[in-house]
Design a protein around this motif. Sequence first.
Motif, PDB file in Angstrom:
ATOM      1  N   LYS A 178     -26.777  99.786  34.302  1.00  0.00           N
ATOM      2  CA  LYS A 178     -26.059  98.533  33.740  1.00  0.00           C
ATOM      3  C   LYS A 178     -26.920  98.331  32.513  1.00  0.00           C
ATOM      4  CE  LYS A 178     -24.542  93.897  35.176  1.00  0.00           C
ATOM      5  NZ  LYS A 178     -23.741  93.503  33.648  1.00  0.00           N
ATOM      6  N   ILE A 179     -26.109  97.859  31.475  1.00  0.00           N
ATOM      7  CA  ILE A 179     -26.878  97.751  30.260  1.00  0.00           C
ATOM      8  C   ILE A 179     -27.328  96.223  30.334  1.00  0.00           C
ATOM      9  CG2 ILE A 179     -24.696  96.440  29.198  1.00  0.00           C
ATOM     10  CD1 ILE A 179     -25.502  97.880  26.476  1.00  0.00           C
ATOM     11  N   THR A 180     -28.506  96.048  29.741  1.00  0.00           N
ATOM     12  CA  THR A 180     -29.369  94.877  29.880  1.00  0.00           C
ATOM     13  C   THR A 180     -28.629  94.093  28.884  1.00  0.00           C
ATOM     14  OG1 THR A 180     -31.193  95.543  28.580  1.00  0.00           O
ATOM     15  CG2 THR A 180     -31.331  95.922  30.824  1.00  0.00           C
ATOM     16  N   GLN A 181     -29.046  92.713  28.785  1.00  0.00           N
ATOM     17  CA  GLN A 181     -28.532  91.675  27.820  1.00  0.00           C
ATOM     18  C   GLN A 181     -29.202  92.054  26.429  1.00  0.00           C
ATOM     19  OE1 GLN A 181     -25.923  89.334  28.101  1.00  0.00           O
ATOM     20  NE2 GLN A 181     -26.274  89.601  25.788  1.00  0.00           N
ATOM     21  N   GLU A 182     -30.685  92.421  26.828  1.00  0.00           N
ATOM     22  CA  GLU A 182     -31.668  92.574  25.661  1.00  0.00           C
ATOM     23  C   GLU A 182     -31.083  93.853  24.642  1.00  0.00           C
ATOM     24  OE1 GLU A 182     -36.388  93.457  24.697  1.00  0.00           O
ATOM     25  OE2 GLU A 182     -35.677  93.673  26.895  1.00  0.00           O
ATOM     26  N   LEU A 183     -30.776  94.806  25.558  1.00  0.00           N
ATOM     27  CA  LEU A 183     -30.203  95.880  24.930  1.00  0.00           C
ATOM     28  C   LEU A 183     -28.677  95.690  24.036  1.00  0.00           C
ATOM     29  CD1 LEU A 183     -30.120  98.820  23.983  1.00  0.00           C
ATOM     30  CD2 LEU A 183     -29.411  99.536  25.762  1.00  0.00           C
ATOM     31  N   LEU A 184     -27.964  95.037  24.799  1.00  0.00           N
ATOM     32  CA  LEU A 184     -26.731  94.634  24.328  1.00  0.00           C
ATOM     33  C   LEU A 184     -26.769  93.618  23.131  1.00  0.00           C
ATOM     34  CD1 LEU A 184     -23.478  94.565  24.589  1.00  0.00           C
ATOM     35  CD2 LEU A 184     -23.904  92.578  25.878  1.00  0.00           C
TER      36      LEU A 184
END
Length: 132
Positions: free
Chosen positions: A4-10
Amino acid sequence: MTQKITQELLDELISLERQLLEPNVRESKERLSVMLDDDFYEISANGLLFNKRHVLSRLPNEKVPQFYNQDFRGQMLAENIAQLTYQAAYRRNAYSNLQYSFRMSIWRKNTSSWQLLFHQGTPSPEFALKYD
């Protein structure tokens, strides 16, 4: 199984996506070259294909449109590949009508940074803009 994509990466990818809309980036072949993957290509709203070489020769000379973007969503397609989707609206100048689209970008993590690998804009019906 993909992660799942992390909020930091998003947040990082949204920031990179928005940088590509900034005049100082769009007008700089050097900045664009760093941000675009060597294998980059784009399918434009009118169905034309552009690769990195085309973008570097065309974009720095274009008048920068006024852009709005919102409702970003992201997902991981592989460990080093992420996809962003969002709504966008733009106009060529203060007197032209807004053009609405759904956008998709695929970003690839290369040795030290994320680079744009693919982008597509598809015309869409008008939607409500959220000014935040």
